[in-house]
Design a protein around this motif. Structure first.
Motif, PDB file in Angstrom:
ATOM      1  N   TRP A 127      -0.649   0.343   3.930  1.00  0.00           N
ATOM      2  CA  TRP A 127      -2.039   0.521   3.509  1.00  0.00           C
ATOM      3  C   TRP A 127      -2.180   0.224   2.017  1.00  0.00           C
ATOM      4  CZ3 TRP A 127      -4.649   4.454   0.499  1.00  0.00           C
ATOM      5  CH2 TRP A 127      -6.041   4.414   0.598  1.00  0.00           C
ATOM      6  N   PHE A 128      -1.148   0.564   1.223  1.00  0.00           N
ATOM      7  CA  PHE A 128      -1.235   0.381  -0.229  1.00  0.00           C
ATOM      8  C   PHE A 128       0.150   0.177  -0.817  1.00  0.00           C
ATOM      9  CE2 PHE A 128      -1.316   2.033  -4.605  1.00  0.00           C
ATOM     10  CZ  PHE A 128      -2.454   1.433  -5.131  1.00  0.00           C
ATOM     11  N   ALA A 129       0.296  -0.910  -1.568  1.00  0.00           N
ATOM     12  CA  ALA A 129       1.530  -1.167  -2.308  1.00  0.00           C
ATOM     13  C   ALA A 129       1.179  -1.611  -3.724  1.00  0.00           C
ATOM     14  CB  ALA A 129       2.383  -2.227  -1.612  1.00  0.00           C
ATOM     15  N   GLY A 130       0.259  -0.862  -4.318  1.00  0.00           N
ATOM     16  CA  GLY A 130      -0.272  -1.215  -5.630  1.00  0.00           C
ATOM     17  C   GLY A 130      -1.674  -1.773  -5.485  1.00  0.00           C
ATOM     18  N   GLY A 131      -2.452  -1.711  -6.573  1.00  0.00           N
ATOM     19  CA  GLY A 131      -3.838  -2.162  -6.522  1.00  0.00           C
ATOM     20  C   GLY A 131      -4.149  -3.256  -7.520  1.00  0.00           C
ATOM     21  N   LYS A 132      -5.058  -4.161  -7.131  1.00  0.00           N
ATOM     22  CA  LYS A 132      -5.529  -5.242  -8.007  1.00  0.00           C
ATOM     23  C   LYS A 132      -7.034  -5.086  -8.227  1.00  0.00           C
ATOM     24  CE  LYS A 132      -4.240  -8.502  -5.228  1.00  0.00           C
ATOM     25  NZ  LYS A 132      -3.989  -9.851  -4.652  1.00  0.00           N
ATOM     26  N   VAL A 133      -7.481  -5.400  -9.441  1.00  0.00           N
ATOM     27  CA  VAL A 133      -8.906  -5.329  -9.766  1.00  0.00           C
ATOM     28  C   VAL A 133      -9.354  -6.655 -10.368  1.00  0.00           C
ATOM     29  CG1 VAL A 133     -10.704  -4.169 -11.095  1.00  0.00           C
ATOM     30  CG2 VAL A 133      -8.758  -2.852 -10.250  1.00  0.00           C
ATOM     31  N   ASP A 186      -2.705  -2.972 -11.456  1.00  0.00           N
ATOM     32  CA  ASP A 186      -3.988  -2.687 -12.108  1.00  0.00           C
ATOM     33  C   ASP A 186      -4.433  -1.239 -11.908  1.00  0.00           C
ATOM     34  OD1 ASP A 186      -4.157  -5.318 -12.962  1.00  0.00           O
ATOM     35  OD2 ASP A 186      -5.368  -5.958 -11.243  1.00  0.00           O
ATOM     36  N   TYR A 187      -4.140  -0.712 -10.713  1.00  0.00           N
ATOM     37  CA  TYR A 187      -4.536   0.676 -10.472  1.00  0.00           C
ATOM     38  C   TYR A 187      -3.703   1.296  -9.362  1.00  0.00           C
ATOM     39  CZ  TYR A 187      -7.139  -0.423  -6.157  1.00  0.00           C
ATOM     40  OH  TYR A 187      -7.484  -0.817  -4.880  1.00  0.00           O
ATOM     41  N   ILE A 188      -3.678   2.608  -9.371  1.00  0.00           N
ATOM     42  CA  ILE A 188      -3.058   3.420  -8.328  1.00  0.00           C
ATOM     43  C   ILE A 188      -4.168   4.178  -7.609  1.00  0.00           C
ATOM     44  CG2 ILE A 188      -1.574   5.425  -7.878  1.00  0.00           C
ATOM     45  CD1 ILE A 188      -0.023   2.857  -8.578  1.00  0.00           C
ATOM     46  N   THR A 189      -4.137   4.168  -6.296  1.00  0.00           N
ATOM     47  CA  THR A 189      -5.155   4.877  -5.530  1.00  0.00           C
ATOM     48  C   THR A 189      -5.008   6.394  -5.678  1.00  0.00           C
ATOM     49  OG1 THR A 189      -6.002   5.325  -3.300  1.00  0.00           O
ATOM     50  CG2 THR A 189      -3.702   4.722  -3.471  1.00  0.00           C
ATOM     51  N   CYS A 225     -11.930  -4.655  -5.752  1.00  0.00           N
ATOM     52  CA  CYS A 225     -10.590  -4.067  -5.759  1.00  0.00           C
ATOM     53  C   CYS A 225      -9.887  -4.409  -4.452  1.00  0.00           C
ATOM     54  CB  CYS A 225     -10.668  -2.553  -5.909  1.00  0.00           C
ATOM     55  SG  CYS A 225     -11.511  -2.004  -7.413  1.00  0.00           S
ATOM     56  N   ALA A 226      -8.569  -4.538  -4.526  1.00  0.00           N
ATOM     57  CA  ALA A 226      -7.808  -4.873  -3.323  1.00  0.00           C
ATOM     58  C   ALA A 226      -6.478  -4.149  -3.328  1.00  0.00           C
ATOM     59  CB  ALA A 226      -7.581  -6.379  -3.236  1.00  0.00           C
ATOM     60  N   HIS A 227      -6.043  -3.731  -2.142  1.00  0.00           N
ATOM     61  CA  HIS A 227      -4.729  -3.138  -1.966  1.00  0.00           C
ATOM     62  C   HIS A 227      -3.708  -4.236  -1.728  1.00  0.00           C
ATOM     63  CE1 HIS A 227      -6.157   1.095  -0.475  1.00  0.00           C
ATOM     64  NE2 HIS A 227      -6.774   0.704  -1.573  1.00  0.00           N
ATOM     65  N   ILE A 228      -2.678  -4.268  -2.513  1.00  0.00           N
ATOM     66  CA  ILE A 228      -1.577  -5.202  -2.288  1.00  0.00           C
ATOM     67  C   ILE A 228      -0.879  -4.820  -0.982  1.00  0.00           C
ATOM     68  CG2 ILE A 228       0.641  -6.034  -3.178  1.00  0.00           C
ATOM     69  CD1 ILE A 228      -0.463  -5.343  -6.013  1.00  0.00           C
ATOM     70  N   GLY A 229      -0.587  -5.813  -0.150  1.00  0.00           N
ATOM     71  CA  GLY A 229       0.129  -5.581   1.098  1.00  0.00           C
ATOM     72  C   GLY A 229      -0.707  -5.007   2.215  1.00  0.00           C
ATOM     73  N   PHE A 230      -2.017  -4.973   2.059  1.00  0.00           N
ATOM     74  CA  PHE A 230      -2.909  -4.302   2.998  1.00  0.00           C
ATOM     75  C   PHE A 230      -2.722  -4.799   4.426  1.00  0.00           C
ATOM     76  CE2 PHE A 230      -7.360  -3.846   4.749  1.00  0.00           C
ATOM     77  CZ  PHE A 230      -7.333  -2.463   4.843  1.00  0.00           C
ATOM     78  N   LYS A 231      -2.403  -3.891   5.335  1.00  0.00           N
ATOM     79  CA  LYS A 231      -2.233  -4.122   6.771  1.00  0.00           C
ATOM     80  C   LYS A 231      -1.040  -5.009   7.123  1.00  0.00           C
ATOM     81  CE  LYS A 231      -6.932  -3.099   8.298  1.00  0.00           C
ATOM     82  NZ  LYS A 231      -8.101  -3.531   9.094  1.00  0.00           N
TER      83      LYS A 231
END
Length: 303
Positions: free
Chosen positions: A140-146, A173-176, A153-159
């Motif tokens: 679901w989340f392996a780091g975030g990009k903005v 860029d961000y942590i959820t 915003c996007a989750h790296i590795g999503f699904k």
């Protein structure tokens, strides 16, 4: 009140009408290998008696973890509720804080690498976990990009199925806020999360402000948690109408509060593109309460 040491972590968990999820989350904390922590369970005026039931469970010895119970008295939103508990833990002298969604289950080793990374590099301000969909090996989340031009915003590795492709520690860029650990100096240099977001983007805003202050934001792959994903907002397949409102409005607020003025224009134009996509998806997926959804999307663009 126990004596707080520089190794102690305040685990911040926000409950809202979710007895079963919060109970399972608290039980999973019993197996943490990192021994120095205290749970601050804060409730946003739940209407299902979940807070009272959890407090009684604690009195009955059903949780083998130390817990402080805090009642806000009204629904303050994600940032507001968490901030209440964070302020109390800061007042008590905690060095590290771990915001953890109540609809998660933690791996026993989830906390140790987060603290180790913060202790190893004093320029690291915020760290976060690799997060799987509950009960799966799907990321679901392996780091975030903005995208700071649009606020997207996007989750790296999503699904993606985890095949080890995101097993490297890296700056992001961000942590959820689903699993976000930070040092107390973030509060002293950046402040607390902005509460008027109410839901969504408040922690992303906070990450960007921290980065603007020179703090590193780091994803830690060997910290693992499992997330039931959007339980309180209807799930991914049937989001509540207010999700679109906060998503559209707050993404632009985040850009206005963290970026230069020339990016405000592109962000604002992107809101209309995003609104159109949501309207199309509403029809294609045959969401319920269409009129309410349309009104909230228009209201979001106005605000």
């Amino acid at each position: 009140m126990k004596q707080v040491t520089d190794k102690d972590v305040a685990i911040i968990i926000l409950n809202w009408n979710a007895y079963d999820d919060t109970f399972e989350c608290l039980k999973s904390l019993e197996h943490l290998t990192y021994p120095y922590f205290h749970v601050f369970l804060v409730d946003n005026a739940s209407q299902d008696n979940s807070f009272d039931k959890l407090r009684q469970d604690y009195k009955d010895g059903k949780f083998n973890v130390p817990i402080t119970f805090i009642q806000t008295g009204k629904n303050l939103g994600f940032a507001g509720g968490n901030n209440v508990a964070i302020k109390e833990a800061y007042k008590q002298g905690y060095e590290y804080f771990w915001m953890l969604n109540n609809d998660t289950v933690v791996d026993p080793n989830a906390l140790t690498p987060l603290v180790e990374t913060l202790e190893k590099d004093r320029q690291v301000g915020i760290v976060g976990s690799k997060i799987y969909y509950y009960g799966t090996n799907k990321i679901w989340f392996a780091g975030g990009k903005v995208n700071t031009w649009t606020g997207a915003c996007a989750h790296i590795g999503f699904k993606e199925e985890d095949k080890g492709q995101y097993n490297q520690l890296k700056e992001v860029d961000y942590i959820t806020g689903c699993s976000l650990c930070f040092r107390k100096e973030i509060l002293e240099t950046v402040g607390y999360m902005e509460e008027d977001y109410f839901l969504y983007y408040e922690e992303t805003d906070w990450n960007l402000k921290s980065s603007n202050k020179g703090w590193k934001i780091v994803y830690i792959p060997n910290s693992v948690i499992y997330h039931k994903v959007s339980i309180s907002s209807g799930g991914e397949s049937n989001p509540s109408p207010y999700v679109a409102f906060y998503d559209i409005r707050n993404g632009h607020w985040m850009v206005k509060r963290t970026q230069k003025k020339y990016k405000w224009i592109t962000s604002y134009l992107y809101r209309y593109y995003k609104a159109l996509k949501k309207l199309i998806k509403m029809v294609v997926c045959n969401y319920d309460r269409k009129l309410i959804r349309i009104k909230l999307i228009v209201k979001a663009l106005y605000e």
